[in-house]
Design an enzyme around this catalytic site. Structure first.
Site, PDB file in Angstrom:
ATOM      1  N   ASP A 257      -6.278  10.550  15.232  1.00  0.00           N
ATOM      2  CA  ASP A 257      -6.027  10.694  14.083  1.00  0.00           C
ATOM      3  C   ASP A 257      -7.226   8.964  13.889  1.00  0.00           C
ATOM      4  O   ASP A 257      -6.679   7.882  13.005  1.00  0.00           O
ATOM      5  CB  ASP A 257      -5.479  10.684  13.008  1.00  0.00           C
ATOM      6  CG  ASP A 257      -6.021  10.686  11.858  1.00  0.00           C
ATOM      7  OD1 ASP A 257      -5.041  10.589  10.531  1.00  0.00           O
ATOM      8  OD2 ASP A 257      -7.429  11.182  11.106  1.00  0.00           O
TER       9      ASP A 257
ATOM     10  N   GLY B 115       0.647  -1.109   0.377  1.00  0.00           N
ATOM     11  CA  GLY B 115       0.086   0.502   0.006  1.00  0.00           C
ATOM     12  C   GLY B 115       1.173   1.503  -0.250  1.00  0.00           C
ATOM     13  O   GLY B 115       2.135   1.048   0.297  1.00  0.00           O
TER      14      GLY B 115
END
Ligand SMILES: O=C(Cc1cc(-c2ccc3c(-c4nc5ccccc5[nH]4)n[nH]c3c2)n[nH]1)Nc1cccc(F)c1
Length: 281
Positions: free
Chosen positions: A131, A15
């Site tokens: 987050d 990724g």
């Protein structure tokens, strides 16, 4: 032992994050499989994030919890920084969520219980994640979740204005208020995001999803509704997390004892002990 790139056999790309690509990698001598993240120093300079990366390395190197992605080590050459990260056997959680549209209540409850355990560990070390969202969660080979990407995590309290890109959906009201003083908020921000995450796991979309302006307005008013297919217990937990006043959000300890979590996560004592050999001391 001196870490260097030659020690690793590089595999398929896993990724790419905002600042770098991640590859499956195997340490040659031990056969240890990991995720090797490559960050280009020039890109970090352009993004002005070198200090943040150094802080993230420092924070994540000291964290050890089954639901927090491990950072085993790091090294660099003239142009790049390499992070030796834990390989999560089942990849990115948000891909599973998109594919399944939404999770059954038992799976959502188990994930939230694991998130609460991870946050309890982080908050005890005065690290708030700040987050939390599906994109920052990976799934291990046994289906357990692993929080990663502490890019915004800081040791509370902090006085750094955070400029963030990406979705507003997970931001708590206290971070959106005009002129909000960064260091006036606490670990409670992660409780709000946990509420947004619970909602998204069960409904398949975020509770305040709208245009950017409307999302901000709906967040600051906690203006959301829970669809009727969500069980009353799950709805109760969401409502106790998505509370405007940070001090009034249900604390992590109480989450782990909440009826919805207990119902799906605590081994059902009444369940028969199965074959005779089980259940003996
Ligand atoms: O950037 C990240 C977080 C991060 C983790 C990852 C990441 C991405 C993918 C994986 C995977 C993984 N497993 C897979 C299985 C199937 C398909 C895809 C998969 N990806 N395992 N571990 C990973 C770790 N990317 N970015 N941490 C970081 C950054 C700077 C400094 C620092 F100390 C930490």
């Amino acid at each position: 032992r001196e870490l260097h790139l030659g020690m690793f056999e590089i595999g398929k790309p896993l990724g790419k994050g905002k600042f770098g690509r991640v590859y499956l990698a195997k340490e040659r001598s031990s056969g240890f499989v990991c995720a090797l993240k490559v960050l280009h120093k020039s890109e970090l300079q352009q993004g002005g994030v070198q200090k943040q990366v150094r802080r993230e390395i420092e924070i994540q190197s000291n964290l050890r919890h089954p639901n927090v992605l491990r950072l085993y080590g790091h090294f660099h050459d003239s142009k790049r920084i390499f992070l030796i990260l834990e390989f999560a056997g089942r990849g990115e959680l948000y891909k599973h969520l998109r594919k399944e549209h939404r999770f059954p209540e038992w799976k959502a409850a188990q994930y939230i219980a694991q998130m609460a355990a991870a946050l309890k560990y982080l908050h005890k070390k005065h690290v708030m994640h700040r987050d939390i969202k599906p994109e920052n969660i990976l799934v291990g080979i046994h289906g357990e979740i692993k929080i990663s990407d502490f890019g915004w995590s800081v040791h509370a309290p902090n006085n750094r204005r955070q400029t963030m890109c990406g979705t507003l959906d997970y931001l708590p009201p206290e971070m959106l208020k005009q002129g909000a003083q960064d260091n006036h908020y606490s670990e409670k921000v992660d409780l709000w995001s946990l509420g947004v995450l619970t909602y998204e796991f069960l409904v398949g979309e975020a509770p305040f999803e709208d245009t950017p302006v409307m999302t901000q307005r709906r967040i600051t008013r906690a203006d959301m509704s829970v669809p009727s297919f969500v069980s009353p217990e799950a709805k109760d937990l969401i409502k106790r997390l998505l509370v405007l006043d940070p001090e009034k959000r249900i604390p992590l300890d109480e989450i782990q004892r909440h009826p919805w979590i207990v119902k799906h996560c605590v081994k059902d004592a009444k369940r028969s002990s199965g074959s005779s050999k089980e259940g003996k001391a």
